[in-house]
Design a protein around this motif. Structure first.
Motif, PDB file in Angstrom:
ATOM      1  N   GLN A 167       2.284  -5.797  -2.500  1.00  0.00           N
ATOM      2  CA  GLN A 167       1.097  -5.892  -1.654  1.00  0.00           C
ATOM      3  C   GLN A 167       0.467  -7.276  -1.760  1.00  0.00           C
ATOM      4  O   GLN A 167       0.096  -7.877  -0.743  1.00  0.00           O
ATOM      5  CB  GLN A 167       0.079  -4.806  -2.014  1.00  0.00           C
ATOM      6  CG  GLN A 167      -1.059  -4.715  -1.003  1.00  0.00           C
ATOM      7  CD  GLN A 167      -1.811  -3.402  -1.073  1.00  0.00           C
ATOM      8  OE1 GLN A 167      -1.390  -2.462  -1.755  1.00  0.00           O
ATOM      9  NE2 GLN A 167      -2.914  -3.310  -0.365  1.00  0.00           N
ATOM     10  N   GLU A 173       1.583  -3.004  -6.304  1.00  0.00           N
ATOM     11  CA  GLU A 173       0.582  -4.073  -6.245  1.00  0.00           C
ATOM     12  C   GLU A 173       1.254  -5.440  -6.111  1.00  0.00           C
ATOM     13  O   GLU A 173       0.736  -6.334  -5.434  1.00  0.00           O
ATOM     14  CB  GLU A 173      -0.302  -4.025  -7.488  1.00  0.00           C
ATOM     15  CG  GLU A 173      -1.212  -2.808  -7.516  1.00  0.00           C
ATOM     16  CD  GLU A 173      -2.138  -2.794  -8.722  1.00  0.00           C
ATOM     17  OE1 GLU A 173      -2.069  -3.744  -9.546  1.00  0.00           O
ATOM     18  OE2 GLU A 173      -2.926  -1.833  -8.836  1.00  0.00           O
ATOM     19  N   GLU A 174       2.418  -5.602  -6.733  1.00  0.00           N
ATOM     20  CA  GLU A 174       3.140  -6.876  -6.647  1.00  0.00           C
ATOM     21  C   GLU A 174       3.550  -7.182  -5.211  1.00  0.00           C
ATOM     22  O   GLU A 174       3.323  -8.288  -4.703  1.00  0.00           O
ATOM     23  CB  GLU A 174       4.372  -6.836  -7.551  1.00  0.00           C
ATOM     24  CG  GLU A 174       5.183  -8.117  -7.541  1.00  0.00           C
ATOM     25  CD  GLU A 174       6.425  -8.039  -8.416  1.00  0.00           C
ATOM     26  OE1 GLU A 174       7.159  -9.032  -8.467  1.00  0.00           O
ATOM     27  OE2 GLU A 174       6.663  -6.981  -9.033  1.00  0.00           O
ATOM     28  N   GLU A 222     -10.449  -7.866  -5.604  1.00  0.00           N
ATOM     29  CA  GLU A 222      -9.153  -7.195  -5.481  1.00  0.00           C
ATOM     30  C   GLU A 222      -9.210  -5.733  -5.886  1.00  0.00           C
ATOM     31  O   GLU A 222      -8.329  -4.947  -5.523  1.00  0.00           O
ATOM     32  CB  GLU A 222      -8.095  -7.920  -6.313  1.00  0.00           C
ATOM     33  CG  GLU A 222      -8.302  -7.862  -7.796  1.00  0.00           C
ATOM     34  CD  GLU A 222      -7.219  -8.580  -8.575  1.00  0.00           C
ATOM     35  OE1 GLU A 222      -7.181  -8.391  -9.811  1.00  0.00           O
ATOM     36  OE2 GLU A 222      -6.416  -9.307  -7.979  1.00  0.00           O
ATOM     37  N   SER A 279      -2.039   1.716  -4.195  1.00  0.00           N
ATOM     38  CA  SER A 279      -0.970   0.771  -3.894  1.00  0.00           C
ATOM     39  C   SER A 279       0.303   1.248  -4.556  1.00  0.00           C
ATOM     40  O   SER A 279       0.346   1.414  -5.777  1.00  0.00           O
ATOM     41  CB  SER A 279      -1.337  -0.631  -4.397  1.00  0.00           C
ATOM     42  OG  SER A 279      -0.311  -1.554  -4.124  1.00  0.00           O
ATOM     43  N   HIS A 335       0.851  -1.196   0.000  1.00  0.00           N
ATOM     44  CA  HIS A 335       0.000   0.000   0.000  1.00  0.00           C
ATOM     45  C   HIS A 335       0.885   1.243   0.000  1.00  0.00           C
ATOM     46  O   HIS A 335       0.690   2.157  -0.795  1.00  0.00           O
ATOM     47  CB  HIS A 335      -0.935  -0.035   1.205  1.00  0.00           C
ATOM     48  CG  HIS A 335      -1.805   1.171   1.349  1.00  0.00           C
ATOM     49  ND1 HIS A 335      -2.812   1.475   0.453  1.00  0.00           N
ATOM     50  CD2 HIS A 335      -1.819   2.147   2.278  1.00  0.00           C
ATOM     51  CE1 HIS A 335      -3.401   2.593   0.825  1.00  0.00           C
ATOM     52  NE2 HIS A 335      -2.820   3.026   1.928  1.00  0.00           N
ATOM     53  N   TRP A 394      -8.843  -3.234  -2.716  1.00  0.00           N
ATOM     54  CA  TRP A 394      -7.541  -2.791  -2.199  1.00  0.00           C
ATOM     55  C   TRP A 394      -6.728  -2.063  -3.256  1.00  0.00           C
ATOM     56  O   TRP A 394      -5.974  -1.138  -2.933  1.00  0.00           O
ATOM     57  CB  TRP A 394      -6.765  -3.934  -1.562  1.00  0.00           C
ATOM     58  CG  TRP A 394      -6.301  -5.077  -2.428  1.00  0.00           C
ATOM     59  CD1 TRP A 394      -6.945  -6.260  -2.628  1.00  0.00           C
ATOM     60  CD2 TRP A 394      -5.075  -5.162  -3.162  1.00  0.00           C
ATOM     61  NE1 TRP A 394      -6.197  -7.080  -3.459  1.00  0.00           N
ATOM     62  CE2 TRP A 394      -5.048  -6.435  -3.791  1.00  0.00           C
ATOM     63  CE3 TRP A 394      -3.994  -4.299  -3.355  1.00  0.00           C
ATOM     64  CZ2 TRP A 394      -4.000  -6.866  -4.600  1.00  0.00           C
ATOM     65  CZ3 TRP A 394      -2.934  -4.717  -4.166  1.00  0.00           C
ATOM     66  CH2 TRP A 394      -2.941  -5.982  -4.774  1.00  0.00           C
ATOM     67  N   LYS A 395      -6.904  -2.417  -4.509  1.00  0.00           N
ATOM     68  CA  LYS A 395      -6.158  -1.723  -5.562  1.00  0.00           C
ATOM     69  C   LYS A 395      -6.666  -0.292  -5.739  1.00  0.00           C
ATOM     70  O   LYS A 395      -5.875   0.643  -5.905  1.00  0.00           O
ATOM     71  CB  LYS A 395      -6.251  -2.502  -6.867  1.00  0.00           C
ATOM     72  CG  LYS A 395      -5.445  -3.792  -6.855  1.00  0.00           C
ATOM     73  CD  LYS A 395      -5.521  -4.541  -8.173  1.00  0.00           C
ATOM     74  CE  LYS A 395      -4.637  -5.776  -8.139  1.00  0.00           C
ATOM     75  NZ  LYS A 395      -4.684  -6.532  -9.412  1.00  0.00           N
TER      76      LYS A 395
END
Length: 200
Positions: free
Chosen positions: A172, A169-170, A158, A166, A126, A161-162
């Motif tokens: 996270q 993202e990878e 998803e 972020s 994040h 949270w995206k």
């Protein structure tokens, strides 16, 4: 059976996040740990001082007795009332300080151990400085994760949270999977505590 070494985990305020016309209406989950140390995790916005002080009082905790303030990352809805806790050591993301002294610690390689039952680990994604608080007690392992998880619904969707933002993202996703593998309970940044359903 609990012992005096166990930590009682109390969610003082459950976080929320809702899209509105002007942007977003949001505040973070705020958690109190009572045990050998008094710890508060994520202190909400700067406008929440009175109600946070009142909530602590209902649990017989004076803000001057808090030993550690831990903020899972440095966004304003997670650090706003840090000023209340002037005697505490502060951990904000991967930065540790007490008054005007700043300590060097490599969160990427090691957990920061407060004691045998509470530790802080790096869980970037994040933001690149995100940390998670791990608490062991009679109920198992609870992970207080900040915005690594927005809420339980983001396990299925998803985009939740995206869309919250972020920096990676990878990373996270990798750290979400790590927490899901080890935790029995998760306290997310903007939703209610939930149980991790382990796949046998």
């Amino acid at each position: 059976m609990s012992t005096k070494q166990d930590y009682e985990i109390t969610v003082l305020f459950t976080g929320y996040s809702t899209q509105i016309e002007q942007g977003m209406l949001a505040n973070c989950t705020c958690t109190l740990l009572k045990g050998p140390k008094l710890i508060i995790v994520d202190t909400m916005t700067a406008w929440d001082g009175d109600r946070l002080t009142e909530a602590l009082g209902k649990h017989d905790v004076n803000r001057n007795d808090i030993d550690f303030v831990i903020c899972t990352h440095g966004h304003s809805d997670h650090i706003g009332c840090n000023y209340l806790f002037r005697n505490a050591h502060h951990i904000v993301g991967n930065c540790i300080s007490h008054k005007n002294t700043y300590y060097t610690f490599n969160f990427a390689d090691n957990p920061y151990k407060i004691d045998d039952n509470v530790s802080v680990i790096a869980t970037p994604g994040h933001t690149l400085q995100d940390v998670t608080v791990l608490v062991k007690n009679v109920n198992g392992l609870t992970a207080i994760v900040g915005d690594l998880f927005e809420n339980e619904k983001d396990l299925e969707d998803e985009r939740i949270w995206k869309d919250a933002g972020s920096d990676s993202e990878e990373l996270q996703l990798k750290n979400r999977e790590k927490i899901l593998a080890i935790a029995d309970w998760i306290i997310p940044g903007h939703g209610a505590k939930f149980k991790v359903n382990k796949i046998k």
